[in-house]
Design a protein around this motif. Structure first.
Motif, short mmCIF file in Angstrom:
data_model
loop_
_atom_site.label_atom_id
_atom_site.label_comp_id
_atom_site.label_asym_id
_atom_site.label_seq_id
_atom_site.Cartn_x
_atom_site.Cartn_y
_atom_site.Cartn_z
N TRP A 165 6.10 3.76 8.53
CA TRP A 165 6.91 4.84 7.98
C TRP A 165 6.94 4.83 6.45
N ASN A 166 6.49 3.74 5.84
CA ASN A 166 6.44 3.65 4.38
C ASN A 166 5.10 4.13 3.81
N LEU A 167 4.16 4.46 4.69
CA LEU A 167 2.86 4.97 4.24
C LEU A 167 2.92 6.49 4.16
N LYS A 168 2.63 7.02 2.99
CA LYS A 168 2.70 8.46 2.76
C LYS A 168 1.33 8.96 2.29
N GLN A 169 1.02 10.18 2.68
CA GLN A 169 -0.22 10.80 2.25
C GLN A 169 0.04 11.69 1.03
N SER A 170 -0.83 11.61 0.06
CA SER A 170 -0.73 12.45 -1.14
C SER A 170 -2.10 13.00 -1.47
N PRO A 208 -3.56 7.73 0.28
CA PRO A 208 -2.36 7.12 0.86
C PRO A 208 -1.59 6.29 -0.17
N ARG A 209 -0.27 6.29 -0.01
CA ARG A 209 0.59 5.55 -0.92
C ARG A 209 1.65 4.78 -0.13
N PHE A 210 2.18 3.74 -0.77
CA PHE A 210 3.29 2.98 -0.23
C PHE A 210 4.55 3.44 -0.94
N ASN A 244 21.29 3.62 -5.75
CA ASN A 244 20.26 4.65 -5.68
C ASN A 244 19.07 4.29 -6.56
N GLY A 245 18.54 3.10 -6.30
CA GLY A 245 17.43 2.59 -7.10
C GLY A 245 16.23 3.53 -7.11
N VAL A 246 15.41 3.35 -8.13
CA VAL A 246 14.23 4.20 -8.30
C VAL A 246 13.26 4.01 -7.14
N LEU A 247 12.73 5.10 -6.67
CA LEU A 247 11.75 5.04 -5.59
C LEU A 247 10.47 4.39 -6.09
N ILE A 248 10.00 3.38 -5.37
CA ILE A 248 8.73 2.73 -5.69
C ILE A 248 7.63 3.44 -4.91
N SER A 249 6.67 3.97 -5.63
CA SER A 249 5.56 4.69 -5.01
C SER A 249 4.27 4.20 -5.64
N ILE A 250 3.47 3.46 -4.86
CA ILE A 250 2.25 2.85 -5.40
C ILE A 250 1.06 3.19 -4.50
N PRO A 251 -0.12 3.28 -5.09
CA PRO A 251 -1.32 3.55 -4.27
C PRO A 251 -1.55 2.40 -3.28
#
Length: 374
Positions: A216-221, A225-227, A238-245
């Motif tokens: 569920w933490n894998l997203k398509q962009s 794909p990103r984590f 409400n910490g910053v969203l971590i979005s990494i390749p």
């Protein structure tokens, strides 16, 4: 026969005085086998609050009926109700309680307004053999006593007047490339050990976050794909969203996890606890002969690799989720220092008149030393 006079009605029925072992008069409410402490100041705001709660059978915070007003126990109970405490994540609360409760058990009945700098120094000195633990307790004492200042119990914070202990090294050991290679020699792809280290190494996730990561933490962009996840430590704020390749090496390892469960789930397909992952990591590292390595060291190894690749402190923060530059700066400084040293020596070696400079330097000293003392 005269009319019998009715007894005067008490203002606080059920409140009775008694003397404690120090000879000080205190008040308590007793009814139906229940006894609640009301404090020493009859009719005060705190007295009335406790009395009304007892009469209405409103359950007071844990320990209030055993708490001496103004004591360490009383302060801890109040701190646990404060906005500062409520804003902490559950995992941080567990960690803080681990420092606060042993202190509370030993000093709970002592008055906070009598705590001085020398007392704090003595308390911390008991942990001198474990300076990191002493410093952690000092931090919690500073928080508690800051809360006491907010309550107008004290005017200064004696814990802030005590210097922290010096620590050897820089905390948890950062895995080097040789140690990472050694681990992967012992644990092949497909094992939980291999998956756990790969996941933490290529996400920089802490244990408490790594155990919750799943498909569920894998997203398509548009870029692939990103984590994406939010750190548990800062979730309440409400910490910053971590979005990494998604790194190709990690993508290959996770491709075997096709079902809907955490990547590091137990053999019973349940989410693993952060403590459980830490214990397993200790066992895996010991078997591989990596006594100095730990789960947290993988998070630091991820930051080290990014720094060595030339990433800035802010770029590393976007991956690791650190909220301040202080921690990340150490990784970038260490990586940049080696590069700067190489650059400095290249300039020195490539300098065309370096031999002449050395000769001139010697001549200058010879000339200066040739003067005769008068």
């Amino acid at each position: 026969m005269g009319r019998r006079m009715k007894p005067l009605r008490k203002k606080f029925p059920g409140a009775t005085p008694y003397f404690d072992r120090h000879g000080k008069r205190r008040w308590r409410y007793r009814k139906g086998g229940r006894s609640v402490e009301l404090g020493t100041e009859y009719g005060s705001d705190d007295f009335v609050e406790r009395y009304e709660a007892a009469v209405k059978s409103i359950r007071r915070p844990v320990g209030i009926d055993r708490t001496i007003p103004g004591s360490v126990n009383d302060l801890v109970v109040s701190f646990y109700k404060s906005p500062v405490w409520k804003a902490l994540s559950d995992s941080t609360k567990r960690t803080y309680r681990g420092h606060i409760e042993p202190f509370r058990m030993k000093h709970g009945d002592k008055p906070v307004n009598q705590l001085e700098r020398r007392h704090v120094m003595k308390i911390l000195a008991e942990k001198a053999d474990t300076p990191a633990a002493a410093n952690n307790l000092r931090k919690r004492l500073m928080q508690l006593l800051d809360h006491a200042i907010a309550l107008d119990w004290i005017s200064t914070n004696p814990a802030r007047l005590v210097k922290p202990y010096k620590l050897d090294g820089s905390g948890f050991h950062t895995w080097d490339e040789g140690e990472i290679a050694r681990f992967f020699q012992v644990y092949e792809p497909g094992t939980m050990a291999h998956t756990a280290v790969t996941l933490m190494l290529y996400t920089g996730a802490a244990r408490v976050d790594a155990v919750k990561l799943g498909p569920w933490n894998l997203k398509q962009s548009a870029d692939g794909p990103r984590f994406e996840y939010r750190r548990q430590k800062t979730l309440k704020s409400n910490g910053v969203l971590i979005s990494i390749p998604l790194h190709p090496d990690l993508a290959e390892v996770l491709s075997a996890s096709a079902d809907d469960r955490p990547f590091l789930a137990t053999a019973y397909r349940k989410a693993r606890s952060a403590e459980g992952l830490g214990n397993k990591m200790r066992q895996w590292c010991d078997k591989a002969g990596l006594d100095a390595c730990s789960a947290h060291g993988l998070r630091k190894a991820c930051a080290r690799r990014l720094a060595e690749a030339g990433a800035s402190a802010h770029e590393i923060m976007s991956v690791t989720g650190h909220k301040t530059l202080a921690e990340v700066q150490r990784y970038t400084d260490a990586a940049m220092r080696e590069g700067l040293a190489d650059s400095a020596f290249e300039k020195l070696i490539s300098r065309p008149n370096r031999e002449q400079t050395v000769v001139n330097l010697q001549s200058r000293f010879a000339k200066n030393n040739s003067k005769v003392l008068k």
